[in-house]
Design a protein around this motif. Structure first.
Motif, PDB file in Angstrom:
ATOM      1  N   ALA A 149      43.941  50.845  47.085  1.00  0.00           N
ATOM      2  CA  ALA A 149      43.834  49.994  45.897  1.00  0.00           C
ATOM      3  C   ALA A 149      44.697  50.502  44.744  1.00  0.00           C
ATOM      4  N   GLU A 191      41.509  42.954  45.948  1.00  0.00           N
ATOM      5  CA  GLU A 191      42.078  41.625  46.168  1.00  0.00           C
ATOM      6  C   GLU A 191      43.563  41.630  46.526  1.00  0.00           C
ATOM      7  N   LYS A 192      44.298  42.648  46.150  1.00  0.00           N
ATOM      8  CA  LYS A 192      45.734  42.714  46.448  1.00  0.00           C
ATOM      9  C   LYS A 192      46.046  43.751  47.519  1.00  0.00           C
ATOM     10  N   THR A 193      45.080  44.004  48.391  1.00  0.00           N
ATOM     11  CA  THR A 193      45.266  45.006  49.436  1.00  0.00           C
ATOM     12  C   THR A 193      45.006  44.384  50.804  1.00  0.00           C
ATOM     13  N   SER A 197      31.054  41.967  44.305  1.00  0.00           N
ATOM     14  CA  SER A 197      31.946  41.250  43.392  1.00  0.00           C
ATOM     15  C   SER A 197      33.012  42.183  42.821  1.00  0.00           C
ATOM     16  N   LYS A 222      41.272  43.226  51.681  1.00  0.00           N
ATOM     17  CA  LYS A 222      40.587  42.181  50.912  1.00  0.00           C
ATOM     18  C   LYS A 222      39.639  41.313  51.735  1.00  0.00           C
ATOM     19  N   ASN A 223      39.938  41.086  53.010  1.00  0.00           N
ATOM     20  CA  ASN A 223      39.106  40.193  53.825  1.00  0.00           C
ATOM     21  C   ASN A 223      37.940  40.887  54.517  1.00  0.00           C
ATOM     22  N   LYS A 277      35.483  43.238  45.627  1.00  0.00           N
ATOM     23  CA  LYS A 277      36.403  42.166  46.009  1.00  0.00           C
ATOM     24  C   LYS A 277      37.565  42.087  45.030  1.00  0.00           C
ATOM     25  N   GLY A 278      37.278  42.213  43.749  1.00  0.00           N
ATOM     26  CA  GLY A 278      38.340  42.236  42.753  1.00  0.00           C
ATOM     27  C   GLY A 278      39.208  43.476  42.868  1.00  0.00           C
ATOM     28  N   HIS A 279      38.579  44.585  43.143  1.00  0.00           N
ATOM     29  CA  HIS A 279      39.284  45.867  43.253  1.00  0.00           C
ATOM     30  C   HIS A 279      40.284  45.863  44.417  1.00  0.00           C
ATOM     31  N   VAL A 334      36.010  43.421  52.864  1.00  0.00           N
ATOM     32  CA  VAL A 334      35.234  44.157  51.854  1.00  0.00           C
ATOM     33  C   VAL A 334      33.731  44.121  52.135  1.00  0.00           C
TER      34      VAL A 334
END
Length: 132
Positions: A107, A44-46, A37, A49-50, A40-42, A52
């Motif tokens: 990240a 999410e903008k890279t 979790s 992201k898919n 995924k947040g860490h 992780v």
């Protein structure tokens, strides 16, 4: 005892890596959902992201392998003065730490990347010591 003391620097560095990687691997095993979790947040903008969950699994396996290799390396040093497993463990630890560093840089977590470098320095020093 003479073999142990003759290789004490290498053994202490190996013990450092055993503690670091076994603890990290156990943390991932015991709190997979929490780690996933957070990561995924860490990421999410890279572009990562898919993937992780896959990357977390790869890092988990590699961390455990590093810990085992370094532990066997300590045993080898203490008993017969050999360094084959220690050398492989040290090299793999550097590779894993470089993978983690890459992730932190992607990240844009520069403080996290700096922390990884703190772990990377003794690992690289150990590879240097074990090259001969």
């Amino acid at each position: 005892m003479k073999t142990l003391l003759h290789n004490i620097t290498e053994i202490l560095l190996l013990l450092f890596l055993v503690i670091t990687f076994i603890q990290s691997g156990l943390d991932k095993l015991t709190d997979w959902a929490g780690n996933l979790s957070w990561l995924k947040g860490h990421f999410e903008k890279t572009p990562l992201k898919n993937v992780v969950p896959l990357l977390l699994g790869v890092i988990l396996v590699l961390e455990v392998v590093v810990g085992i290799l370094c532990f066997i390396g300590i045993y080898q040093f203490a008993t017969i003065g050999e360094s084959e497993f220690a050398f492989y463990g040290a090299i793999l630890s550097c590779i894993v730490l470089l993978m983690l560093l890459f992730g932190q840089r992607v990240a844009k977590d520069y403080d996290g990347a700096r922390t990884i470098v703190i772990y990377l320095m003794p690992a690289i020093f150990l590879v240097y010591l074990l090259q001969s």
